[in-house]
Design a protein around this motif. Sequence first.
Motif, short mmCIF file in Angstrom:
data_model
loop_
_atom_site.label_atom_id
_atom_site.label_comp_id
_atom_site.label_asym_id
_atom_site.label_seq_id
_atom_site.Cartn_x
_atom_site.Cartn_y
_atom_site.Cartn_z
N PHE A 37 -2.82 10.70 1.17
CA PHE A 37 -1.92 9.61 1.52
C PHE A 37 -0.69 10.11 2.27
O PHE A 37 -0.18 9.44 3.17
CB PHE A 37 -1.53 8.81 0.28
N GLU A 38 -0.20 11.28 1.91
CA GLU A 38 0.95 11.85 2.60
C GLU A 38 0.62 12.06 4.08
O GLU A 38 1.40 11.70 4.97
CB GLU A 38 1.36 13.17 1.95
N LEU A 62 8.38 16.02 -3.93
CA LEU A 62 7.05 15.46 -3.68
C LEU A 62 7.20 14.00 -3.26
O LEU A 62 8.16 13.33 -3.64
CB LEU A 62 6.20 15.52 -4.96
N PRO A 63 6.24 13.48 -2.48
CA PRO A 63 6.32 12.08 -2.09
C PRO A 63 6.20 11.18 -3.33
O PRO A 63 5.47 11.50 -4.25
CB PRO A 63 5.15 11.88 -1.14
N PHE A 120 6.27 4.72 -1.83
CA PHE A 120 7.63 4.32 -1.49
C PHE A 120 8.01 4.93 -0.14
O PHE A 120 7.82 6.13 0.08
CB PHE A 120 8.60 4.78 -2.58
N ILE A 121 8.52 4.09 0.75
CA ILE A 121 8.92 4.54 2.08
C ILE A 121 10.43 4.36 2.25
O ILE A 121 11.04 3.52 1.62
CB ILE A 121 8.12 3.83 3.20
N ARG A 122 11.01 5.21 3.12
CA ARG A 122 12.47 5.27 3.28
C ARG A 122 13.04 4.16 4.14
O ARG A 122 14.22 3.86 4.06
CB ARG A 122 12.87 6.61 3.91
N GLU A 123 12.27 3.61 5.04
CA GLU A 123 12.80 2.62 5.97
C GLU A 123 12.16 1.26 5.69
O GLU A 123 11.04 1.19 5.21
CB GLU A 123 12.51 3.06 7.41
N SER A 128 10.82 12.86 -4.00
CA SER A 128 11.55 13.09 -5.24
C SER A 128 12.67 14.10 -5.01
O SER A 128 12.69 14.79 -4.00
CB SER A 128 10.60 13.60 -6.33
N GLN A 129 13.58 14.19 -5.96
CA GLN A 129 14.68 15.16 -5.90
C GLN A 129 14.20 16.49 -6.48
O GLN A 129 13.16 16.57 -7.09
CB GLN A 129 15.86 14.65 -6.74
#
Length: 189
Positions: free
Chosen positions: A7-8, A27-28, A50-53, A21-22
């Motif tokens: 998926f990544e 990791l995604p 989860f996506i950033r934008e 993750s922190q």
Amino acid sequence: MELQSIFERIFRRVELPLTFSQGFHPLPLISFGRALPIGVTSKKEWVNIFIREPFTPEEVFKKLIPALPTGMYPVAVEKLTLSKKQAQPYAETFSVEYVGDEARKDDFIQAFKDMLEEESIMWTRPTKKGDRTMDVRPVFAKVIFNEDNITITLDWTTNYVSPVNIVKAITPGFDILDFKMTKLDQHMP
């Protein structure tokens, strides 16, 4: 290859920026539903990514269609917030197909019919804390006898047990190699 890595790569290819993750080894943020038991195939699974934008569910859906591996396609895309956890299904529907010795097929099917006549079916399984006994009859919400298989809907509202073990519990004398299971649907709250 690990499903998370697949998926990544897909999300990078379609330019959907993943949230990570922190920590020392980020990791995604990807989560999956309950793992399928060994030997069970599925026609419907879910994954949280989860996506950033900000993208609309429709945009994500359209981007994923050409990027997923052959045989895998999106059914729906839904927007979640980071605080919303994906609920587990309260029930799942499976196809159970007898693939063992043809001479024993009627006995296999009869075991399901007999189960429907029982008020309770006690089943004991070993656990780390000792044997655990439960009534597996209430787990069967629906049973449909088809020409070439049996469709069962299992209700997980009170207990989750491997669907393979549930079938083995009501078909004593049969082995896991005598039947094939496919998850057809999951029923979400």
